[in-house]
Scaffold this active site. Structure first.
Site, mmCIF file in Angstrom:
data_model
loop_
_atom_site.group_PDB
_atom_site.id
_atom_site.type_symbol
_atom_site.label_atom_id
_atom_site.label_comp_id
_atom_site.label_asym_id
_atom_site.label_seq_id
_atom_site.Cartn_x
_atom_site.Cartn_y
_atom_site.Cartn_z
ATOM 1 N N SER A 50 8.856 -66.523 2.696
ATOM 2 C CA SER A 50 8.453 -66.137 4.049
ATOM 3 C C SER A 50 8.528 -64.655 4.386
ATOM 4 O O SER A 50 9.454 -64.006 4.099
ATOM 5 C CB SER A 50 9.477 -67.062 4.997
ATOM 6 O OG SER A 50 9.317 -66.546 6.493
ATOM 7 N N ARG A 101 -21.705 -77.160 -14.332
ATOM 8 C CA ARG A 101 -20.900 -76.013 -15.021
ATOM 9 C C ARG A 101 -19.439 -75.891 -14.331
ATOM 10 O O ARG A 101 -18.405 -75.860 -14.701
ATOM 11 C CB ARG A 101 -21.272 -74.643 -14.763
ATOM 12 C CG ARG A 101 -22.640 -74.420 -15.880
ATOM 13 C CD ARG A 101 -23.629 -73.227 -15.687
ATOM 14 N NE ARG A 101 -24.630 -73.158 -16.582
ATOM 15 C CZ ARG A 101 -25.363 -72.293 -16.652
ATOM 16 N NH1 ARG A 101 -25.536 -71.362 -15.569
ATOM 17 N NH2 ARG A 101 -26.354 -72.153 -17.747
ATOM 18 N N ARG A 111 -41.339 -81.283 2.313
ATOM 19 C CA ARG A 111 -40.388 -80.182 2.118
ATOM 20 C C ARG A 111 -39.719 -79.898 3.523
ATOM 21 O O ARG A 111 -40.069 -80.150 4.621
ATOM 22 C CB ARG A 111 -41.288 -78.823 1.735
ATOM 23 C CG ARG A 111 -40.410 -77.651 1.510
ATOM 24 C CD ARG A 111 -39.723 -77.408 0.283
ATOM 25 N NE ARG A 111 -40.886 -76.890 -0.531
ATOM 26 C CZ ARG A 111 -41.314 -77.732 -1.619
ATOM 27 N NH1 ARG A 111 -41.052 -79.341 -1.522
ATOM 28 N NH2 ARG A 111 -42.413 -77.249 -2.380
#
Length: 448
Positions: free
Chosen positions: A280, A127, A319
């Site tokens: 600035s 997405r 894992r």
């Protein structure tokens, strides 16, 4: 019930979001977007399993109805995630509470937390990438226009920050264009796979049919179907990170060129102007290149994030304990920062103004010295010609002469005045610059 601050500091409303969360990608990587993606995965998983007859259709409908982000307290899930080092654990618990008792056992059926988190990461990436690709296209289109308009606009080529030989601004813009096209193609070609492997990659809970689910899940989410679970093969995330890193580098290179061209002493290009832009807090006269500054501030942070993802590839067994968890926010940051930089650059290039007269004036600051190589060629390209022109260049610098004046007292006397003027004309020493611009523009049109 999401709290007001659930978008988190990386969302579009943070203190630094104007610089670091510009463009559409930022909204796709917020905490709320991650939550929505996780719920989309849970709903899609139930639908995929129902389509295979592995769970009742009634269960898939119930899970789908419960996967409404508005039903969940994001902040509470985040707090509870600390107890499991994983937000999916409390999310699944909260999701089950939203499903009728006799159907709850089909929530998250056969999955492990990493399945949902990894697939959500790929969904978030897809997405966010859609937004990034759009911003890259905007920037590329602007480059194509600049390349075409300034195909023959002569300027000084600069190597090692010194004037080298003449080029055209069109060639510079064409170089930006082709680099953007390569980055766009690289990101568009990324393969973002779903993850579904259960506790240790066997899907044993589903007997011998587990392997049928990933293709159905991939179709539901419009992601790629993996050959097998990739729990500790972090290649998909690493490839995403590297592609974003290269893209960020391209964006930063273009922004660097722009900020250098915008220096007061150079003033060959200027960013878009608007009330309050580039101001600035101390100096009223300033017109700072805020677009280039913002691009560079974003991409400056990217290499370290890419390195973090690459380090996470050293996952343990089936894992990871730590490396995988470190990816979550890192990947989101990469998408957000690269997306912000792409959005800034598109806006910058669309409004970039080019001062062709200043480019030519700057080319003449060294009074013809960038044409020395061309003179050597006109004199035959021999070592003797090179030595003679070297001496003429040295004399021009020492005595404050133009290269033409120094040459007339030396090797240039061997050329007719017409040949010498031709050799010293930047517009006649551009080689294949025009052809390269045309080629880049043609390739750009073919890719559109």
């Amino acid at each position: 019930m999401m709290s007001a601050g659930s978008a988190g500091s990386t969302g579009p409303d943070g203190l630094f979001s104007g610089m670091f969360a510009r463009g559409g990608a930022a909204a796709e990587v917020t905490d709320a977007a991650w939550l929505a993606a996780m719920l989309d995965v849970e709903a899609a998983l139930a639908r995929a399993q129902a389509g295979l007859g592995l769970v009742p259709r009634e269960a898939a409908e119930a899970v789908g109805a419960a996967c409404d982000p508005e039903l969940f307290d994001l902040a509470e899930i985040g707090r509870r995630a600390a107890g499991s080092a994983n937000p999916v654990v409390p999310l699944v618990a909260a999701l089950r509470e939203q499903v009728r008792g006799d159907l709850r056992r089909y929530v998250h059926h056969g999955a492990t937390s990493q399945d949902v988190n990894d697939t959500a990461a790929m969904l978030v990436a897809r997405r966010a990438l859609a937004q990034i690709l759009g911003d890259l296209r905007t920037a590329a289109d602007a480059c194509a226009r600049l390349a075409g308009e300034h195909r023959d606009t002569v300027m000084a080529g600069r190597t090692v920050l010194q004037q080298a030989v003449p080029i055209t601004f069109g060639l510079k813009a064409a170089g930006w264009l082709t680099a953007l096209h390569r980055s766009h193609a690289r990101l568009a070609a990324l393969r973002l796979p779903v993850q579904y492997g259960g506790a240790a990659g066997t899907l044993s809970v589903l007997g011998e049919r587990g392997h049928e689910v990933p293709p159905r899940l991939a179709a539901e989410l419009e992601l790629a179907a993996p050959i097998l679970p990739w729990h500790t093969d972090r290649t998909p995330v690493a490839e995403l990170a590297c592609a974003l890193g290269v893209t960020a580098g391209v964006l930063g290179k273009i922004a660097t060129d722009v900020k250098l061209l915008a220096q007061t002493e150079v003033a060959e290009a200027a960013e878009p102007s608007a009330p309050g832009r580039g101001g600035s807090s101390a100096m009223p006269h300033k017109r700072n290149p805020v677009g280039a500054v913002s691009v560079l501030a974003c991409v400056q942070r990217v290499p370290g994030l890419v390195a973090s993802v690459l380090a996470g590839m050293l996952a343990e067994h089936e894992r990871a304990a730590g490396p995988w968890q470190a990816e979550w926010e890192t990947a989101g940051e990469l998408l957000r920062l690269t997306g912000s930089a792409a959005s800034w650059l598109g806006e910058l290039l669309e409004g970039l103004t080019v001062d062709a007269a200043r480019m030519r004036a700057n080319l003449h600051l060294t009074r013809g010295l960038p044409m020395a190589e061309n003179v050597v060629v006109r004199l035959g390209g021999t070592p003797q010609a090179r030595s003679a022109v070297d001496a003429a260049c040295a004399r021009a610098v020492e005595e404050g002469l133009s290269l033409r004046e120094a040459l007339l007292a030396g090797p240039g006397a061997d050329l007719s005045p017409e040949d010498l003027d031709t050799a010293l004309d930047p517009a006649r020493a551009l080689g294949s610059a025009g052809a390269f611009v045309d080629r880049a523009l043609e390739h750009s049109r073919e890719d559109t």
